[in-house]
Enzyme design. Structure first.
Site, mmCIF file in Angstrom:
data_model
loop_
_atom_site.group_PDB
_atom_site.id
_atom_site.type_symbol
_atom_site.label_atom_id
_atom_site.label_comp_id
_atom_site.label_asym_id
_atom_site.label_seq_id
_atom_site.Cartn_x
_atom_site.Cartn_y
_atom_site.Cartn_z
ATOM 1 N N PRO A 198 -62.187 31.769 44.247
ATOM 2 C CG PRO A 198 -61.334 32.818 42.452
ATOM 3 C CD PRO A 198 -60.960 32.588 44.007
ATOM 4 N N GLY A 226 -67.266 33.215 45.891
ATOM 5 C CA GLY A 226 -68.477 33.639 45.587
ATOM 6 C C GLY A 226 -68.940 34.866 44.568
ATOM 7 C CB CYS A 283 -90.019 9.569 36.330
ATOM 8 S SG CYS A 283 -88.820 8.524 37.333
#
Ligand code: LLP
Length: 457
Positions: free
Chosen positions: A311, A268, A385
């Site tokens: 990590p 984190g 799109c």
């Protein structure tokens, strides 16, 4: 505007990114023009030296800080951020272990030659096949996420005649991280087992799971796991979670006599995405967490556990950039009288879903040339799109930005390729590693043939 100055670009770019005197940006001493010519665009470009330095940086920072308070640390690279065979090898060569979250990630780590004992397997809904693959590979730890999973892992371990090494993932109630979807330790979400008492007033789910794991002969309870969220920039959350987990560990020891060996504090650690943002400094966070752990340990009178961390983003995020070619450039008049220049690139939400999913902010620059043109307010968009197909919400780009320009987006190494899709049946870009003046393809570009091969008609 003056031309961009030659030299190192600095954060949020990887350390190997610099602008040459001729205006072309290079990564690891390879010009982006050469990268585009050889590998095409869009392409994920990984600065190998930067990845390795960050991996080493986390390992050294945490090993040093925790050695000072008298315990050891294992750093697991969280493969969910980006896992390829080469990336897993780099992590291992830098002394990291690898955390996986699916059978696919486990298979890639094993293909890389990471020994099973250096791997972990996460997941709130692991399949039997995934659990069996982990047991067969001899993974160092399965992180169990629910009471039912304790029974399932125990039964599968028994079927293989092995004892499964497990950690129990708990939710500490500490709420941290960038966006609600990436913050994982508050109560109302799917992960882990709460440390707060259940509605019946009995033991909290976390304690019930730990007691169950201690009792099962098919399981060896290694420790307790906590992951509080992602893209966290304030160390306080890690310290608060560590305190809760250490107290739980002491309580379990009081009740059962079993003092578990290990506590995992998850991943984190936040990074810089925009110029001027300050990432978490591994040395500082390691020291803060180590002293919090030491203080609670002293208060509780329990010997310190071995610590592990996971990590992902902080290791690979800054090491990556995405290289695009500009296509359509369209000025659009805004209601407030300003003009926004929509700069379309040859990728979009299929190679980086984070802006659409989390309103994540990124930084982009023209990297194939320098320009002295006045900057304009630009929005970098993809070729899908839908109007939410935004790559960079707002960035100043030179007013002469035009079709054919090379544009790079910084800090896309984590959760870019790993969350890519084939929306609109675009083919996913390659992952190209750059080091010492050379480049090599780690994951090749998908082709339309790849897509057609999956479609059985
Ligand atoms: N360990 C566990 C148990 C995790 O769930 C995670 C991330 C990590 C470690 C690594 O966290 P990191 O150090 O990379 O922050 N897709 C989102 C991030 C989701 C993170 C999920 N778990 C994003 O793009 O921001």
């Amino acid at each position: 505007m003056t031309r961009p100055v030659a030299g190192v670009l600095g954060a949020p770019w990887s350390t190997g990114v610099r602008r040459r005197d001729d205006g072309v940006v290079e990564v690891g001493e390879v010009g982006v023009d050469a990268l585009a010519a050889e590998h095409g665009t869009p392409a994920y470009v990984l600065d190998e030296a930067d990845f390795r330095a960050r991996a080493r940086g986390y390992r050294t920072a945490f090993a040093t800080a925790f050695a000072e308070v008298g315990t050891g640390v294992d750093v697991y690279y969280a493969g969910k951020a980006l896992l390829t065979v080469a990336v897993a090898r780099w992590a291992r060569e830098e002394g990291l272990r690898v955390d996986t979250a699916s059978g696919g990630e486990l298979a890639v780590a094993l293909r890389a030659g990471v020994p099973g004992g250096e791997l972990g397997l996460h997941g709130n809904n692991k399949s039997d096949d995934e659990i069996l693959a982990a047991l067969d590979a001899g993974v160092g730890r399965l992180i169990v996420d629910s009471l039912v999973e304790i029974d399932r892992v125990a039964a599968l371990a028994a079927s293989r005649g092995v004892v499964a090494p497990v950690m129990v993932r708990v939710t500490t109630g500490v709420h941290a991280g960038g966006h609600e979807y990436i913050s994982t330790a508050h109560e109302d979400q799917k992960f882990g087992l709460s440390v707060n008492p259940g509605r019946d007033g009995g033991d909290p789910p976390a304690m019930r799971a730990l007691l169950a794991a201690v009792e099962r002969p098919e399981l060896h309870l290694l420790g307790i796991h906590s992951h509080i969220g992602s893209q966290i920039l304030d160390p306080a959350g890690f310290e608060a979670a560590a305190r809760v987990v250490l107290r739980l560990r002491a309580e379990l020891a009081e009740r059962t006599g079993v003092l578990v060996d290990e506590v995992d504090l998850g991943g984190g650690y936040g990074i810089a995405y925009l110029p001027g943002e300050v990432p978490l400094d591994p040395d500082r966070i390691a020291k803060d967490v180590a002293s919090a752990v030491a203080a609670v340990g002293a208060e509780l009178g329990t010997p310190l556990p071995r610590i592990s961390i996971e990590p992902g983003r902080a290791i690979v995020g800054p090491a990556g950039l995405t290289l695009y070619t500009v296509g359509t450039v369209k000025p659009v008049a805004l209601d407030d009288g300003r003009v926004r220049t929509y700069v379309s690139v040859d990728g979009g939400m299929s190679d980086n879903i984070r802006p659409a999913l989390y309103e994540a902010q990124y930084h982009a620059e023209l990297v194939g040339r320098s320009s002295a043109a006045e900057p304009v307010l630009a929005r970098v968009v993809g070729k899908h799109c839908e109007s939410g197909d935004i790559v960079v919400h707002e960035v100043q780009l030179p007013g002469d930005v035009r079709a054919g320009d090379l544009l790079a987006v910084a800090a896309t190494g984590a959760y870019g390729r790993s969350m890519a899709s084939n929306y609109n049946l675009l083919t996913r870009p390659p992952v190209v590693a750059v080091a010492d003046g050379g480049s090599r393809v780690l994951v090749r570009r998908e082709t339309v043939e790849d897509l057609l091969a999956l479609d059985l008609g």
